[in-house]
Design an enzyme around this catalytic site. Structure first.
Site, short mmCIF file in Angstrom:
data_model
loop_
_atom_site.label_atom_id
_atom_site.label_comp_id
_atom_site.label_asym_id
_atom_site.label_seq_id
_atom_site.Cartn_x
_atom_site.Cartn_y
_atom_site.Cartn_z
NE ARG A 90 34.05 22.80 9.41
CZ ARG A 90 34.64 21.72 9.87
NH1 ARG A 90 34.07 20.97 10.92
NH2 ARG A 90 35.36 20.99 9.18
CE1 TYR A 118 13.10 1.26 4.41
CE2 TYR A 118 11.55 2.90 4.55
CZ TYR A 118 11.84 1.62 4.68
OH TYR A 118 10.85 0.67 4.71
NE ARG A 131 10.01 -9.59 -0.85
CZ ARG A 131 9.38 -8.39 -0.67
NH1 ARG A 131 9.28 -7.49 -1.76
NH2 ARG A 131 9.55 -7.73 0.39
CE LYS A 137 12.49 -1.68 6.12
NZ LYS A 137 10.88 -1.33 6.49
CD GLU A 172 12.61 -4.93 5.64
OE1 GLU A 172 12.36 -4.33 4.65
OE2 GLU A 172 11.98 -4.63 6.82
CG ASP A 173 13.15 -6.36 1.70
OD1 ASP A 173 12.08 -6.31 1.83
OD2 ASP A 173 13.89 -5.44 1.26
CG ASP A 215 8.48 -3.58 8.02
OD1 ASP A 215 7.53 -3.19 8.72
OD2 ASP A 215 9.12 -3.03 7.17
CG ASP A 216 9.30 -7.40 3.73
OD1 ASP A 216 9.53 -6.28 3.48
OD2 ASP A 216 10.33 -8.01 4.38
CG ASN A 256 8.68 0.98 -1.31
OD1 ASN A 256 8.29 2.33 -1.86
ND2 ASN A 256 8.37 0.50 -0.40
#
Length: 629
Positions: free
Chosen positions: A94, A149, A202, A220, A291-292, A314-315, A470
């Site tokens: 559905r 993402y 950032r 993430k 992150e960022d 992670d960056d 990205n």
């Protein structure tokens, strides 16, 4: 991976024998192994302390029309739902029918507003039924990962004030100084395994988006659940709002964050320190992924916390790991063994936190292959030519960033190549004739026609282009540009997804997505299941090498150096197992839940993979049992 299926069958047979536990004289080692394979994320009944409409309004426990009649009676739901009980598959049919009606009219392109509309529909499902949301995401990960993402999450962050409907995660601001230790107890979950935190400074390559950056933390963690099987009730997205330097947001009356300029210096660090102390006081075993954060702070905060807390950036580290896996894959695609990696000449465009992270990791990888001594590190350094916004970085550069200093070319080295301080990217590519052109600049189109024409003179028979920035419009070039200008034999990878290129005559130019999602879920899951108190360089290296070896020889020779995202759950399982194994080797593993370090040490490689698999959450509705609080 060619013998993986046979290994898994053998492992499954062993597990079956261990679980039967028929003999009272079972050895301690066998008993420990049997216990270690107990599925901890299985469909056991869940105790809830609410009923009626409260259950239907709670996305953690709501099943909608899938509540059985006995559950409807037990939870006072009879009459509050349509009488027909539906299966989860029927519910998804559905939902997907509604979503597909939108997609019929969807247009292509990274700025396509229909991508944002798809995000809204998925987000509404997330708000009302988490289990069904993650089932849809897992079953259609290749299609919807770009929605939850990158690249769509960038568009979400840019428009977050207008998209905000209900809070998701926690917000710690500069105004909360002195209160964070008590604030953290406002989160309802008694156990949190994974936090993704950002300060919004950032976001992807979009710059300072302030409090809007919470969208990247949510996205993430969606992948931690979908790819790594982290229980969604034990994840926490966090925004640390220390202000913004985005003048547009400072003047926007609808902006949801602090409308003041960013804290800096010691004041900024004190806020992050207080946050880290608070979350680790309540959840001592949590893993925090940064992150960022802007380049100015990313490396500093990583060095400040990495030896004291279970955290990684992670960056810096995830991007580096994915890039290294791709670089090793590019060597294989040239028909050479990975041990030839130290012979590659690499031009790197971008010297921010991601670029420096890749450079440091690539240098360590090369040095290890060359003997891991001082001369090996110096030899590895000479393989890199780094270009930033001011051009080629040499030792003549004034006020050089300390993090970039180790990669500044010596003046005589540059001169021998006919180059000097500040030489342009096209000049460097023309003179160096690199094997690899690696973009981490966040500057869309940086690999211009002139740059790509210069790469045609590469000494490599199969040069590689990594346009890793990205979101999509920040990619240094497109695959069409790479294949049409450099040639059909080029290896191409990007950070965001692109379609493969039709080269004619049945030939395909493969566009490899070198996305961090191949590594960070496995790094997080492996760290969690090993019980390691830190995320070591060795664990990160093991993750990267696992990804590099995942592809078959036939695939890499055809130019495929990263796997399809449709295989992300299996990839994550293998990466996590590699991380667990390395933690054991380094004597960092302390165990997880009922499995201690000694039991982990007894496990074979196949048993570690099975241990990881059994601890991955699956989106199945649990049986709900009401109990008064």
């Amino acid at each position: 991976m060619s013998n993986f299926s046979s290994q898994l069958r053998a492992s499954s047979a062993l597990i079956k024998r261990l679980r039967q536990n028929r003999f009272p004289s079972t050895s301690p080692a066998a008993a420990a192994a049997a216990r270690s394979f107990t599925t901890t994320e299985c469909n056991r009944p869940t105790i809830v302390h609410k009923r009626s409409l409260d259950i239907l309004h709670d996305p953690w426990f709501n099943k909608g029309t899938a509540f059985s009649m006995t559950e409807r009676d037990r939870l006072d739901l009879r009459g509050l739902l349509p009488p027909n009980v539906m299966t989860s598959d029927q519910q998804i049919q559905r939902f997907m029918a509604d979503l597909k009606r939108l997609e019929v009219h969807a247009r292509d392109g990274p700025a396509d507003p229909n991508a944002l509309a798809k995000w809204r529909i998925l987000n509404r499902l997330h708000d009302r039924n988490e289990t069904m949301y993650y089932k849809v995401l897992i079953d259609n990960i290749e299609e919807y990962a770009p929605i939850v993402y990158t690249p769509t999450v960038g568009l979400v962050c840019q428009n977050y004030s207008g998209l905000f409907r209900r809070p998701r995660g926690m917000y710690f601001s500069a105004e909360d100084r002195g209160e964070m230790m008590s604030m953290v107890y406002n989160w309802p979950a008694e156990q949190v395994d994974m936090i993704v935190v950002t300060d919004g400074s950032r976001i992807l390559g979009l710059g300072d988006l302030g409090v809007h950056g919470i969208g990247i933390a949510v996205g993430k963690l969606d992948l931690y659940v979908a790819a790594a099987g982290i229980n969604p009730q034990r994840v926490l997205p966090v925004m640390i709002d220390v202000g913004t330097n985005n003048e547009k947001l400072l003047k926007d009356p609808l902006y949801l964050g602090l409308q003041e300029h960013r804290l800096d210096g010691d004041e900024y660090v004190e806020v992050i320190d207080e946050f880290m102390e608070a979350v680790y006081t309540r959840w001592p075993n949590v893993i925090v992924q940064f992150e960022d954060f802007q380049s100015k702070w990313a490396l500093k905060l990583l060095q400040r916390y990495r030896n004291s807390y279970r955290m990684f950036n992670d960056d810096v580290q995830g991007t580096a790991g994915v890039a290294i896996a791709g670089l090793l894959g590019a060597v294989r695609a040239q028909g050479r063994p990975m041990i030839d990696f130290p012979k590659q000449k690499i031009v790197v465009a971008g010297a921010g936190s991601a670029g420096i992270g890749v450079l440091n990791t690539a240098r360590k990888t090369m040095a290890r292959m060359l003997g891991n001594n001082e001369s090996a590190f110096e030899s590895a350094r000479s393989q890199f030519w780094v270009v930033d916004a001011k051009g080629l970085i040499t030792e003549e550069r004034e006020n050089i960033d300390p993090d970039a200093q180790p990669f500044a070319r010596k003046v005589n080295e540059a001169n021998r190549q006919g180059l000097g301080e500040g030489a342009s990217l096209v000049e460097v590519v023309r003179q160096v004739k690199p094997d690899v052109l690696l973009g981490l600049s966040a500057v869309g189109g940086l690999f211009s026609k002139e740059v790509l024409e210069a790469l045609k003179e590469s000494t490599s028979t199969r040069p590689a282009i990594f346009a890793m920035s990205n979101p999509t419009n920040n990619a240094e070039c497109t695959p069409d540009e790479a294949f049409s200008i450099v040639g059909d034999n080029v290896i191409f990878a990007s950070g965001s997804p692109f379609r493969d290129v039709d080269l004619g005559n049945g030939r395909v130019g493969h566009c490899n997505q070198g996305n961090n999602m191949y590594l960070f879920p496995g790094i997080g899951l492996g760290t969690l299941l090993s019980g390691s108190r830190i995320v070591s360089d060795g664990m990160l290296q093991a993750a990267s090498e696992c990804l590099a070896a995942y592809m078959t020889e036939e695939e890499v020779l055809n130019g495929v150096i990263y796997p399809s995202t449709s295989r992300i759950r299996d990839i994550t399982k293998e990466v996590a197992a590699a991380v667990v194994k390395e933690a054991i080797i380094e004597d960092l593993a302390e165990g997880y839940r009922g499995v201690d370090s000694r039991e982990l040490q007894r496990l074979s490689q196949e048993e570690i993979v099975e241990y990881v698999k059994n601890n991955m959450w699956n989106p199945d509705y649990p049986t709900l049992v009401y109990k008064e609080d």
